[in-house]
Write a protein that holds these residues in place. Structure first.
Motif, short mmCIF file in Angstrom:
data_model
loop_
_atom_site.label_atom_id
_atom_site.label_comp_id
_atom_site.label_asym_id
_atom_site.label_seq_id
_atom_site.Cartn_x
_atom_site.Cartn_y
_atom_site.Cartn_z
N TYR A 337 0.82 -1.22 0.00
CA TYR A 337 0.00 0.00 0.00
C TYR A 337 0.85 1.27 0.00
O TYR A 337 0.40 2.33 -0.42
N PHE A 343 0.27 -1.38 -5.49
CA PHE A 343 -1.06 -1.99 -5.35
C PHE A 343 -1.71 -2.15 -6.72
O PHE A 343 -2.27 -3.20 -7.04
N GLU A 344 -1.59 -1.10 -7.57
CA GLU A 344 -2.19 -1.17 -8.92
C GLU A 344 -1.56 -2.31 -9.73
O GLU A 344 -2.26 -3.03 -10.44
N GLU A 347 -2.83 -5.60 -8.34
CA GLU A 347 -4.24 -5.81 -8.72
C GLU A 347 -4.38 -6.16 -10.19
O GLU A 347 -5.19 -7.00 -10.57
N HIS A 445 -3.01 4.88 -1.05
CA HIS A 445 -3.97 3.90 -0.52
C HIS A 445 -3.90 3.94 1.00
O HIS A 445 -2.94 3.45 1.59
N ARG A 446 -4.92 4.55 1.59
CA ARG A 446 -4.96 4.59 3.07
C ARG A 446 -5.79 3.40 3.53
O ARG A 446 -7.02 3.44 3.52
N VAL A 447 -5.09 2.35 3.86
CA VAL A 447 -5.78 1.11 4.23
C VAL A 447 -5.61 0.90 5.74
O VAL A 447 -4.50 0.81 6.23
N TYR A 486 -9.29 -8.14 2.55
CA TYR A 486 -9.24 -6.71 2.22
C TYR A 486 -10.65 -6.33 1.76
O TYR A 486 -11.21 -6.97 0.87
N PRO A 488 -12.64 -3.78 -0.16
CA PRO A 488 -12.36 -2.64 -1.05
C PRO A 488 -13.24 -1.42 -0.78
O PRO A 488 -12.76 -0.28 -0.81
N THR A 491 -12.00 0.02 2.41
CA THR A 491 -10.52 0.12 2.41
C THR A 491 -9.92 -0.24 3.78
O THR A 491 -9.28 0.57 4.41
#
Length: 803
Positions: A337, A343-344, A347, A445-447, A486, A488, A491
């Motif tokens: 992240y 991440f992209e 994915e 990405h704030r996960v 996870y 989505p 998040t």
């Protein structure tokens, strides 16, 4: 002929052509180059120069070249040289005839037009090359410096240019301090190879680029392309820096070099391929992708059942530079992240590959490296080109700007077999500002990781309970029934425990020491991994434990994971399942495995059953009839019906689906059926419907259940196709629901029951009725049903008629 001023001697000047010198040279060049001749020597001088006659062909009966030159007026006869011999006299006659006919140099007034204006230097070579727009230019090769560098005379404007062949490098002649030249191995042979084919030949040259004043080009001769031939014969190697401008297809050059390497010719005589010690089956194979480890690595499952980690050749995943990494020392660094575009990239690979079969071609094996100053240790890596449906995954990743291409030393052979395509893809990504090359803000990405955070989990629980089924991606499998998900939409990361089952525990360290793994815990973990790792799933959260882990049901493509584990004898039913809608299914699955004494039930002994009577509370009956459309009636007198309310949605979905299939018909036989998979099936009426695979006997015998109508059929896999995501059960759930008649007993006798079924089919099949759920049964809801027009109860009618 013209001569250029000697370099380093300022007092010398360029000497132009004498009139007709170039024409005389061209006459000879066109007549003789590449031809067989015969010659006689008549005079030898003290300096070792030999004078004589040259004849075209094998003997002196051929054309006399001296005579031909004089006849065309392209040479004068030295009348003072010889005595009165017949040959001299003949040359004098021919000269007189040429003068009379005003041929060549004896023609009047044209001598001024016969001198070339040679351009030895070009003011701006780059503009000159660009102005030709990579169009083939006619030329004569005047000199060959080494196998890959020539001097060429460009026609018709007489530019004399040095051209280096694009895409390759030949062995060269190294100039020493004292002015002598020492050839590298095979330099002389490479030079002779080019010279004997091209020197003074008419060719076409494509001038392709001009970096640092060096003109790069490709020479085209009717008999072939010298660049490819040099590579094929092992006189040259490919070079990346100029390969990028080569306009005739880089893959042809790579193939030519590959052929020379395989045959170990000339410069490759000691060559050892990076995958030389691998069997063909280890070099190329088909495997199923089980997990995306990183933006350039994945775990695949081979046909043997073995797992293997594969790295994509020649690409580097997104990474973060030193300062950025150290910025938030206190914050836990999570590469997936926190590294931009990681991440992209993950994915992209996950959505494209997970669970799919891919073709793997091993390019090289990177040996393990020990830790050094500033660089970590790497274990041995298998680096390969991975393709799916003809698409090179590394190339797709690079062209989206989600990875970069590694640059190598020129002699480093450990690289992708499609290296040039990767470089071209990267150039496109840079030009279009994609991904890592974008000037835009980096996606963040704030996960939130709320696994094990009891307080946060408590706040989050009611929200998830209300949401019903939520989408999730399985990030990690700890054991058969414990997962990290996870979410989505929210998040966040959560720990999720499967409800309703007791799964064998794997080994773990507790305060009391090491706890051994229970039997079949490994198998349960592998089963869950294969089914759900990195897949998109749906979860129903029911509750949470005191450690902040959520408990609930997980569904993947219509399969309930808790039920699947019990069905495969890898879990037992837990008493907490009693309150759930899945209890009956779980119990019957467990009972089947227990009777078969499979896996965890291998040593099971049945306990004597104590009889007990269950007292049930009476409830007030609620009548709430709704319109349904009956689509199928089974031999056991169960029936399937669709809700009239959602009928329009089904019709619209079918229309869109059939239009899409008509526009892009599926490839016959490309779909391989698996039990439990949703797919499209072609029914007897020639139309496509949504279906679920119930059993696969063989490719020609696949049992399918049409999920919107309730009927079953055995079809050949050629009548099946993959279900596009737009028409999945997520878009519209299965429309056919199974029901049984409430309060009536069906005859046990088969013939009597068949009569009842016939009677019912006549009454309600393919017609609209009104339905009320009276109570939920073990397999399906029990209902009463009325005719839509008369409101009479169908079941009551059957009892009245004594069926």
């Amino acid at each position: 002929m013209a001569r250029r001023a000697a370099q380093g001697q300022p007092d010398t000047k360029d000497v132009p052509d004498e009139p007709w010198a170039f024409q005389a040279r061209e006459f000879l060049r066109k007549k003789l180059i590449g031809k067989e001749v015969c010659f006689t020597v008549e005079i030898k001088t003290a300096l070792g120069r030999e004078y004589g006659m040259v004849y075209l062909g094998k003997d002196t009966t051929g054309e006399n070249i001296a005579e031909s030159l004089v006849t065309e007026g392209l040479a004068t006869v030295r009348r003072e040289v010889r005595g009165n011999n017949p040959e001299q006299a003949r040359l004098c006659d021919l000269e007189d005839q040429a003068k009379a006919a005003k041929k060549g140099q004896w023609s009047e007034g044209s001598s001024a037009h016969t001198i070339r204006d040679i351009k030895y230097t070009i003011e701006n070579p780059r503009n000159f090359v660009d102005s030709l727009h990579q169009k083939p230019t006619n030329a004569i090769i005047e000199h060959v410096r080494d196998g890959g560098i020539v001097r060429a005379l460009l026609l018709p404007d007489y530019y004399l240019v040095t051209v280096m062949l694009s895409g390759i490098k030949c062995p060269t002649f190294k100039r020493e301090a004292d002015g002598t030249e020492t050839p590298e191995p095979f330099a002389a042979e490479a030079k002779f190879f080019t010279e004997s084919r091209l020197l003074q030949r008419d060719v076409q040259i494509i001038l392709e680029s001009c970096p640092n004043q060096i003109i790069l080009g490709t020479i085209l001769h009717p008999n072939g392309n010298i660049t490819e031939l040099l590579l094929k014969e092992g006189f040259a190697r490919c070079v990346d820096w100029s390969m990028a401008v080569y306009s005739q297809g880089a893959e042809k050059l790579r193939a030519a070099e590959r052929s020379a390497k395989e045959r170990k010719v000339r410069i490759w005589k000691d060559y050892v391929a990076p995958t030389a010690n691998l069997d063909q089956k280890d070099r190329q194979f088909v495997a199923k992708v089980m997990q995306i480890v990183n933006a350039d690595a994945m775990v695949v499952k081979l046909n043997s059942g073995e797992y293997k980690t594969i790295h994509l050749s020649s690409i580097r995943p997104p990474r973060i530079e030193g300062e950025e990494k150290n910025k938030d020392k206190d914050k836990r660094f999570r590469p997936l992240y926190d590294i931009p575009y990681m991440f992209e990239a993950r994915e992209f690979l996950r959505k494209k590959l997970i669970g799919k079969k891919v073709n793997v071609t091993v390019d090289y094996i990177r040996a393990a490296t020990g830790p050094a100053e500033g660089t970590p240790a790497f274990s041995e890596r298998t680096c390969a080109t991975v393709t799916i449906g003809g698409i090179n995954i590394a190339e797709a990743l690079v062209s989206k700007g989600l990875a970069t291409v590694i640059r190598y030393r020129q002699d480093d052979d450990q690289r992708s077999s499609h290296y040039d395509e990767l470089l071209a893809a990267e150039a496109r990504a840079i030009k279009n500002g994609k991904g890592l090359h974008s000037k835009k803000e980096v996606p963040i990405h704030r996960v939130a990781d709320i696994s094990g955070e009891t307080q946060k989990a408590k706040q989050f629980l009611p929200f998830l309970q209300r949401a019903g089924r939520s989408e999730a991606v399985v990030e990690y499998v700890f054991s058969g029934s414990r997962l990290k998900l996870y979410m989505p939409k929210e998040t966040c990361l959560i720990t999720f425990l499967l409800a309703g089952i007791e799964c064998p525990r794997s080994s773990r360290t507790t305060s009391g020491g090491m706890q051994l793994a229970e039997p079949f815990s490994e198998e349960a973990t592998m089963f869950t991994k294969e089914l759900v790792l990195q897949r998109e799933v749906e979860v129903e959260v029911e509750s949470m434990d005191k450690a902040g882990n959520f408990i609930g049901w997980l569904h993947i493509e219509g399969i309930n994971l808790s039920v699947a584990l019990v069905e495969n004898a890898l879990s037992k039913v837990h008493f907490t399942a009693e309150r759930s809608a899945y209890y009956k299914t779980l119990l019957s699955a467990e009972e089947t495995c227990r009777q078969r004494k499979e896996k965890i039930w291998a040593n099971y002994e049945e306990k004597p059953v104590e009889e007990f009577v269950q007292l049930s509370e009476e409830k007030e009956r609620v009548a709430n009839y709704r319109p349904v459309y009956v689509t199928e009636i089974t031999d056991t007198l169960h029936f399937y019906a669709q809700d009239v309310e959602t009928g329009a949605q089904l019709e619209s979905l079918m229309e869109t689906m059939r239009a899409e299939i008509a526009a892009q018909p599926p490839v016959e036989g490309s779909y391989s059926a698996r039990r439990g998979d949703y797919c499209l099936a072609k029914f007897a009426d020639g139309e496509w419907y949504r279906a679920r695979v119930e059993k696969v006997e063989s490719p020609s015998k696949v049992h399918v259940f049409y999920i919107d109508y309730g009927n079953r059929e055995v079809v050949s896999s050629t009548r099946l196709a993959a279900m596009p995501p737009a028409f999945s059960t997520r878009t519209l759930p299965a429309q056919a629901t199974e029901y049984a008649f409430a309060f009536i007993q069906v005859p046990q006798d088969e013939d009597a029951r068949a009569d009842v079924v016939d009677c019912i089919v006549r009454d309600i099949h393919n017609s609209q009725c009104l339905l009320n759920v009276e109570f939920s049964g073990a397999a399906c809801p029990h209902v009463t049903i009325q005719f839509a027009d008369t409101k009479e109860d169908v079941g009551l009618g059957l009892v009245k008629e004594a069926w």
